[in-house]
Design a protein around this motif. Sequence first.
Motif, PDB file in Angstrom:
ATOM      1  N   ASP A  73       0.637  -1.298  -0.021  1.00  0.00           N
ATOM      2  CA  ASP A  73      -0.161   0.008  -0.192  1.00  0.00           C
ATOM      3  C   ASP A  73       0.932   1.205   0.133  1.00  0.00           C
ATOM      4  O   ASP A  73       1.090   1.923   1.053  1.00  0.00           O
ATOM      5  N   THR A  74       1.242   1.506  -1.157  1.00  0.00           N
ATOM      6  CA  THR A  74       2.238   2.730  -1.467  1.00  0.00           C
ATOM      7  C   THR A  74       1.497   3.701  -2.427  1.00  0.00           C
ATOM      8  O   THR A  74       0.408   3.486  -2.960  1.00  0.00           O
ATOM      9  N   THR A  75       1.771   5.007  -2.241  1.00  0.00           N
ATOM     10  CA  THR A  75       1.029   6.061  -3.122  1.00  0.00           C
ATOM     11  C   THR A  75       1.403   5.557  -4.584  1.00  0.00           C
ATOM     12  O   THR A  75       0.708   5.590  -5.572  1.00  0.00           O
ATOM     13  N   HIS A  76       2.521   5.058  -4.929  1.00  0.00           N
ATOM     14  CA  HIS A  76       3.010   4.832  -6.212  1.00  0.00           C
ATOM     15  C   HIS A  76       2.181   3.381  -6.699  1.00  0.00           C
ATOM     16  O   HIS A  76       1.669   3.706  -7.982  1.00  0.00           O
ATOM     17  N   ARG A 130      -0.949   2.567  -5.515  1.00  0.00           N
ATOM     18  CA  ARG A 130      -2.365   3.064  -5.780  1.00  0.00           C
ATOM     19  C   ARG A 130      -2.276   3.802  -7.132  1.00  0.00           C
ATOM     20  O   ARG A 130      -3.604   3.818  -7.796  1.00  0.00           O
ATOM     21  N   ARG A 131      -1.163   4.756  -7.422  1.00  0.00           N
ATOM     22  CA  ARG A 131      -1.550   5.591  -8.584  1.00  0.00           C
ATOM     23  C   ARG A 131      -1.423   4.634  -9.798  1.00  0.00           C
ATOM     24  O   ARG A 131      -2.239   4.768 -10.891  1.00  0.00           O
ATOM     25  N   LYS A 184     -12.514   5.263  -8.490  1.00  0.00           N
ATOM     26  CA  LYS A 184     -12.023   5.601  -7.014  1.00  0.00           C
ATOM     27  C   LYS A 184     -12.399   4.600  -6.295  1.00  0.00           C
ATOM     28  O   LYS A 184     -11.811   4.215  -5.249  1.00  0.00           O
ATOM     29  N   LYS A 201     -10.398   2.041  -3.520  1.00  0.00           N
ATOM     30  CA  LYS A 201     -10.329   2.029  -2.283  1.00  0.00           C
ATOM     31  C   LYS A 201     -10.909   0.761  -1.792  1.00  0.00           C
ATOM     32  O   LYS A 201     -10.412   0.276  -0.824  1.00  0.00           O
ATOM     33  N   TYR A 232      -7.674  -1.616  -1.702  1.00  0.00           N
ATOM     34  CA  TYR A 232      -6.732  -1.425  -0.994  1.00  0.00           C
ATOM     35  C   TYR A 232      -7.261  -1.522   0.496  1.00  0.00           C
ATOM     36  O   TYR A 232      -6.472  -2.029   1.397  1.00  0.00           O
TER      37      TYR A 232
END
Length: 174
Positions: free
Chosen positions: A58-61, A63-64, A73, A77, A80
């Motif tokens: 679960d990292t920002t990268h 997720r993007r 979205k 959501k 994750y």
Amino acid sequence: MRHGKKINHLGRTASHRAALLSNMASSLILHKRLSTTVAKAKALRKYVEPLLTKSKSDTTHSRRTVFSYLQNKESVKELYDNVSAKIAGRPGGYTRILKTGTRLGDNAEMCIIELVDYNEDMLSTKGADSAGKTKTRRRSSGKKKDAAQASSESNAPANDTPAAEGNADAPVNE
């Protein structure tokens, strides 16, 4: 000849195919199961399983990256928050395809594709099987062992015979 061409084009252009798989993947993540044709389900499995693997971190990268594929979205959501927690211990094989027969109109092979960890019926039957003895993969190993033990017990000589019946080592009382 189609040497080395693994992708199923599904009779669509590249943009249409990408949109179709993205929408189907979002629906699969949100609803946990989806009824579709076998060809689309197999294409969807190749599309969604890498996304499920990526959701384990679960990292920002990540997720993007997943959002760039799904474009939804709510499904990101859900993926994750709930799905990644359930599949954390599984080393792959997150989806299952169950064939359901053919469609009435065009005789296309239909199936249900579902997330493995969300099918309560299969999980409950699996839990009931493993509640008792652990099963081995060999089919008749238990039968042979049990039969060999039973035959060795029935053929074993009795050591508690009295001396008068002819036991050679025992003294004979006359």
